[in-house]
Design a protein around this motif. Structure first.
Motif, mmCIF file in Angstrom:
data_model
loop_
_atom_site.group_PDB
_atom_site.id
_atom_site.type_symbol
_atom_site.label_atom_id
_atom_site.label_comp_id
_atom_site.label_asym_id
_atom_site.label_seq_id
_atom_site.Cartn_x
_atom_site.Cartn_y
_atom_site.Cartn_z
ATOM 1 N N HIS A 1 29.191 -21.992 -42.704
ATOM 2 C CA HIS A 1 28.951 -23.287 -43.352
ATOM 3 C C HIS A 1 30.207 -23.858 -44.014
ATOM 4 O O HIS A 1 30.558 -25.019 -43.749
ATOM 5 N N MET B 1 27.697 -24.064 -34.813
ATOM 6 C CA MET B 1 26.342 -24.609 -34.774
ATOM 7 C C MET B 1 25.372 -23.583 -34.195
ATOM 8 O O MET B 1 24.243 -23.439 -34.671
ATOM 9 N N ALA B 2 25.825 -22.848 -33.199
ATOM 10 C CA ALA B 2 24.972 -21.813 -32.605
ATOM 11 C C ALA B 2 24.705 -20.672 -33.585
ATOM 12 O O ALA B 2 23.663 -20.017 -33.524
ATOM 13 N N ALA C 1 25.084 -23.279 -38.354
ATOM 14 C CA ALA C 1 25.518 -24.527 -38.978
ATOM 15 C C ALA C 1 25.125 -25.714 -38.106
ATOM 16 O O ALA C 1 25.962 -26.535 -37.723
ATOM 17 N N GLY C 2 23.822 -25.793 -37.799
ATOM 18 C CA GLY C 2 23.356 -26.856 -36.929
ATOM 19 C C GLY C 2 23.535 -28.237 -37.514
ATOM 20 O O GLY C 2 23.624 -29.224 -36.774
ATOM 21 N N TRP C 3 23.598 -28.335 -38.843
ATOM 22 C CA TRP C 3 23.772 -29.630 -39.496
ATOM 23 C C TRP C 3 25.086 -30.311 -39.109
ATOM 24 O O TRP C 3 25.252 -31.525 -39.283
ATOM 25 N N LEU C 4 26.021 -29.524 -38.565
ATOM 26 C CA LEU C 4 27.338 -30.070 -38.235
ATOM 27 C C LEU C 4 27.265 -31.144 -37.161
ATOM 28 O O LEU C 4 28.142 -32.013 -37.084
ATOM 29 N N ILE C 5 26.229 -31.125 -36.343
ATOM 30 C CA ILE C 5 26.137 -32.063 -35.230
ATOM 31 C C ILE C 5 26.095 -33.515 -35.704
ATOM 32 O O ILE C 5 26.669 -34.406 -35.067
ATOM 33 N N TYR C 6 25.444 -33.764 -36.865
ATOM 34 C CA TYR C 6 25.283 -35.151 -37.309
ATOM 35 C C TYR C 6 26.590 -35.766 -37.800
ATOM 36 O O TYR C 6 27.000 -36.835 -37.305
ATOM 37 N N ALA D 1 33.271 -25.705 -33.257
ATOM 38 C CA ALA D 1 32.117 -26.389 -33.822
ATOM 39 C C ALA D 1 30.841 -26.006 -33.073
ATOM 40 O O ALA D 1 29.785 -25.791 -33.684
ATOM 41 N N VAL D 2 30.933 -25.909 -31.760
ATOM 42 C CA VAL D 2 29.765 -25.506 -30.962
ATOM 43 C C VAL D 2 29.326 -24.092 -31.335
ATOM 44 O O VAL D 2 28.125 -23.803 -31.502
ATOM 45 N N ALA E 1 32.539 -24.815 -41.242
ATOM 46 C CA ALA E 1 32.150 -26.056 -40.574
ATOM 47 C C ALA E 1 32.582 -27.262 -41.392
ATOM 48 O O ALA E 1 33.028 -28.277 -40.845
#
Length: 295
Positions: free
Chosen positions: A60, A96-97, A100-105, A92-93, A63
């Motif tokens: 986190h 997120m995996a 830290a999925g929130w990074l996509i936004y 970043a990919v 990211a």
């Protein structure tokens, strides 16, 4: 149960290592090494490994730093940092995996802003800008071959800056020559991307300019007279730091000389062996036998 639980007593060491990994990640991506694919990939791999080992929280803050990394590298002249940006996107990919999925936004909206600001068009406009730029005339330095001008040419400007002491400007002129010579030698030896090249570029593009800029921020009436540390003035400290950089670049040159000299020495040994044998054979062929009498 995650892998961190299976490691048992070693779990706390993973958490401590994760804290150090965050510092290492920040130092890497926000340094000149952050422009390289290998630098960003290496720092990101450490984060990913520790997350798998049990320090899941580490992705986190990493990211969040990636967002700052993209903001500082992607907007403006992003082409020199393109390898590092590619590695950052891959990191970043992975982050997120790992949770830290929130990074996509924020990453999506940052990419959209980058595209709207003309990020894609910068590569297309670059050739036109290069064509419009007047040709740069090389400067001849007595006793030194002409080197291709480096992208960051601030050292030339500092040499002409009257705000700097004369001895510091002389050191900067020497740094300008030595760093160009070192980069030229390393390129000729196929050492692009080596630690020596990274150090030489850092001296030219970061370390020396940072020392000069720090000196120029001092009050002009006190920079050369007021002691700052151990009785040394700002001028003395600047000269001392530039001397350290000169020594570092000279070490790179000495190492490059030894590396290049080995090829010359090997060729010399080959020539001596080759022609020494030829000379001996010719002497044997021309020797007159003792039993032959001259009539």
């Amino acid at each position: 149960m995650d892998l961190g639980d299976l490691l048992g007593p070693l779990g706390w060491t993973v958490q401590v290592a994760a804290a150090f990994a965050i510092a290492f990640f920040a130092r890497t991506v926000f340094s000149p090494e952050g422009k390289t694919f290998a630098g960003v990939a290496r720092a990101s791999a450490v984060i990913a490994l520790l997350a798998v080992l049990g320090a899941a929280w580490v992705v986190h803050p990493a990211a969040g730093m990636l967002l700052g990394f993209f903001g500082s590298r992607a907007f403006g002249n992003w082409r020199p940092a393109q390898p590092g940006l590619v590695a950052g996107l891959l990191a970043a990919v992975v982050f997120m995996a790992l949770g830290a999925g929130w990074l996509i936004y924020p990453l999506f909206f940052m990419g959209l802003a980058w595209a709207v600001s003309g990020g894609f068009g910068q590569r297309e406009r670059a050739p036109q800008a290069e064509a419009a730029r007047p040709p740069e005339l090389p400067s001849q330095v007595p006793g030194v071959s002409l080197f291709k001008s480096a992208p960051d040419d601030r050292l030339n400007g500092y040499v002409q800056d009257a705000r700097l002491p004369a001895d510091a400007r002389a050191q900067l002129a020497a740094l300008n020559i030595r760093t160009r010579e070192a980069l030229d030698l390393l390129r000729g030896q196929g050492q692009q991307g080596s630690e020596a090249e990274y150090l030489t570029r850092a001296v030219r593009e970061e370390y020396a300019p940072n020392a000069v800029e720090a000196y120029l921020k001092l009050p002009r009436t006190l920079a050369d007279t007021a002691p700052l540390q151990d009785g040394k003035t700002g001028r003395a400290l600047l000269v001392e730091q530039l001397e350290l950089l000169l020594d570092g670049v000279q070490d790179v040159l000495n190492t490059a000389l030894q590396s290049g000299g080995q090829e010359l020495l090997t060729h010399g040994r080959f020539l001596r062996d080759r022609f020494a044998r030829t000379t001996v054979n010719l002497a044997d062929d021309l020797r007159v036998p003792a039993e032959v009498k001259v009539r």
